[in-house]
Scaffold this active site. Structure first.
Site, mmCIF file in Angstrom:
data_model
loop_
_atom_site.group_PDB
_atom_site.id
_atom_site.type_symbol
_atom_site.label_atom_id
_atom_site.label_comp_id
_atom_site.label_asym_id
_atom_site.label_seq_id
_atom_site.Cartn_x
_atom_site.Cartn_y
_atom_site.Cartn_z
ATOM 1 N N ARG A 84 -23.823 -6.332 -7.658
ATOM 2 C CA ARG A 84 -25.229 -6.098 -7.283
ATOM 3 C C ARG A 84 -25.856 -4.910 -7.996
ATOM 4 N NH1 ARG A 84 -22.778 -7.684 -2.751
ATOM 5 N NH2 ARG A 84 -20.928 -7.123 -3.908
ATOM 6 N N THR A 85 -25.102 -3.860 -8.234
ATOM 7 C CA THR A 85 -25.730 -2.682 -8.855
ATOM 8 C C THR A 85 -26.168 -3.000 -10.292
ATOM 9 O OG1 THR A 85 -24.340 -1.268 -7.492
ATOM 10 C CG2 THR A 85 -25.439 -0.224 -9.347
ATOM 11 N N LYS B 270 -10.636 0.788 -27.995
ATOM 12 C CA LYS B 270 -9.959 1.237 -29.213
ATOM 13 C C LYS B 270 -9.690 2.731 -29.179
ATOM 14 C CE LYS B 270 -12.343 -2.201 -32.082
ATOM 15 N NZ LYS B 270 -13.327 -2.334 -33.170
ATOM 16 N N ARG C 35 -22.055 3.643 -14.941
ATOM 17 C CA ARG C 35 -21.060 3.662 -13.862
ATOM 18 C C ARG C 35 -19.713 3.980 -14.495
ATOM 19 N NH1 ARG C 35 -20.045 -0.701 -9.113
ATOM 20 N NH2 ARG C 35 -21.764 0.532 -8.277
ATOM 21 N N HIS D 142 -23.355 8.031 -5.632
ATOM 22 C CA HIS D 142 -23.963 6.736 -5.950
ATOM 23 C C HIS D 142 -25.401 6.832 -5.423
ATOM 24 C CE1 HIS D 142 -24.563 2.614 -6.715
ATOM 25 N NE2 HIS D 142 -23.579 2.065 -6.026
HETATM 26 C C1 NCD Z 1 -20.194 0.325 -3.739
HETATM 27 C C2 NCD Z 1 -19.669 1.086 -4.934
HETATM 28 O O1 NCD Z 1 -19.488 0.535 -6.014
HETATM 29 O O2 NCD Z 1 -19.486 2.266 -4.758
HETATM 30 N N1 NCD Z 1 -20.758 -0.903 -4.034
HETATM 31 C C3 NCD Z 1 -22.040 -0.989 -4.476
HETATM 32 O O3 NCD Z 1 -22.443 -0.324 -5.410
HETATM 33 N N2 NCD Z 1 -22.863 -1.811 -3.824
HETATM 34 C C4 NCD Z 1 -19.214 0.259 -2.636
HETATM 35 C C5 NCD Z 1 -17.928 -0.471 -2.848
HETATM 36 O O4 NCD Z 1 -17.517 -0.780 -3.964
HETATM 37 O O5 NCD Z 1 -17.271 -0.732 -1.832
#
Ligand code: NCD
Length: 314
Positions: free
Chosen positions: A58-59, A86, A108, A136
């Site tokens: 989703r992100t 690499k 990320r 986050h």
């Molecule tokens: C979270 C994450 O990646 O920190 N998910 C997200 O971004 N919706 C939480 C998770 O991975 O449990």
């Protein structure tokens, strides 16, 4: 309008008025999205690169959609197939991309602090899409918008954050945001999943769901972050569900109109009962996903405005 930040690295760096500015703008984008009427000129001529060194559904999808809805040229780097494999370092990868003059970099990374480090090396605006156990920020902001829309306010609420708190960047960012907006926060977890130093967070701490959920307005559930565990933190998933999984009996301790949240991905039958997750009268989990797009549109809009101002001044 008040939003001074050059990057969105964490909630830690945001002031309450900046949070409110961002949420107000996100609210207008949420309405525009429902009407299918997002202004496509806001990021026109800008390029956005998404670099995800960790899995995401989703992100990543919502950052991509948010950029496209505002007219940016969006590129998703397939990090699994990149030169990182690499042996190139994160910084070299970032400098290479920076030389291509992107405007927005969404990152990320599995290491806490990696995104902050990267932001020091590039000229564009950097958005943290989750760094290790650290922060986050867009997740906390979309959670805040969801709460504000459901409860009509974002202050003086009692919010329970439950589950694997020690491995969760979602919990850390939410604790900071909800604290800055003057809410009461209760953390509920088995002692093995409660971070050391939790006393400094200014939250009430519980290891029992029934007590912790008493009269709360918001119940926020977390996934067991197995990818960040290196040993046995729980006896078994069955036992964990029995003690900490959110089911109707435990939820009955919260206020009758308490909302249920989860950042996803969800493990049904581990931290949450599937029926609760799907109960449209209690669960706002789908609304969280919807608000994710609006919040990311607002964040990129505000950062792009500051980027243009800084470039004009230079
Ligand atoms: C979270 C994450 O990646 O920190 N998910 C997200 O971004 N919706 C939480 C998770 O991975 O449990």
């Amino acid at each position: 309008m008040t939003f001074r930040a050059r990057h969105l690295l964490g909630i830690e760096h945001l002031a309450p008025d900046e949070i409110t500015t961002l949420l107000d703008l996100a609210d207008t984008y949420a309405e525009a999205n429902r009407k299918g009427a997002a202004p496509r000129d806001v990021l026109a001529g800008m390029s956005q690169i998404n670099m995800f060194f960790e899995n995401s559904t989703r992100t990543q999808a919502s950052f991509e959609l948010a950029g496209k809805r505002l007219g940016a040229d969006v590129m998703n780097m397939a990090m699994q197939a990149s030169s990182v494999k690499k042996g190139e370092t994160l910084i070299d990868t970032a400098l290479t991309l920076n030389a291509m003059r992107p405007d927005l970099l969404v990152v990320r990374h599995p290491h806490s602090g990696a995104v902050d480090l990267l932001a020091q090396k590039v000229n564009c605006a950097v958005l943290n899409a989750g760094d290790g156990k650290h922060e986050h920020p867009t997740q906390a902001l979309l959670d805040a918008l969801t709460i504000r829309r459901a409860k009509g306010r974002l202050h003086r609420l009692s919010v329970a954050i439950c589950g694997d708190i020690s491995h969760s960047r979602v919990a850390r960012s939410n604790i900071m945001l909800l604290g800055k907006m003057e809410n009461r926060i209760r953390l509920i977890a088995p002692p093995t999943l409660m971070p050391s130093g939790v006393a400094d967070f200014g939250c009430e701490v519980f290891d029992n769901m029934e007590e912790g959920l008493k009269d709360v307005d918001v119940v926020m559930m977390l996934r067991l972050q197995r990818e960040r565990m290196d040993g046995g933190f729980i006896p078994s998933e069955r036992e964990y569900y029995h003690r900490y999984g959110l089911d109707a009996a435990k939820l009955a301790h919260a206020k009758p109109d308490a909302i249920v949240m989860h950042p996803g991905p969800m493990n049904r039958g581990v931290e949450i009962d599937g029926e609760i997750a799907d109960d449209i009268n209690r669960s706002v989990i789908q609304e969280q996903v919807e608000m994710g797009v609006a919040v990311r549109m607002a964040a990129m809009d505000l950062l792009a405005q500051n980027l243009r101002t800084n470039r004009d001044a230079a």
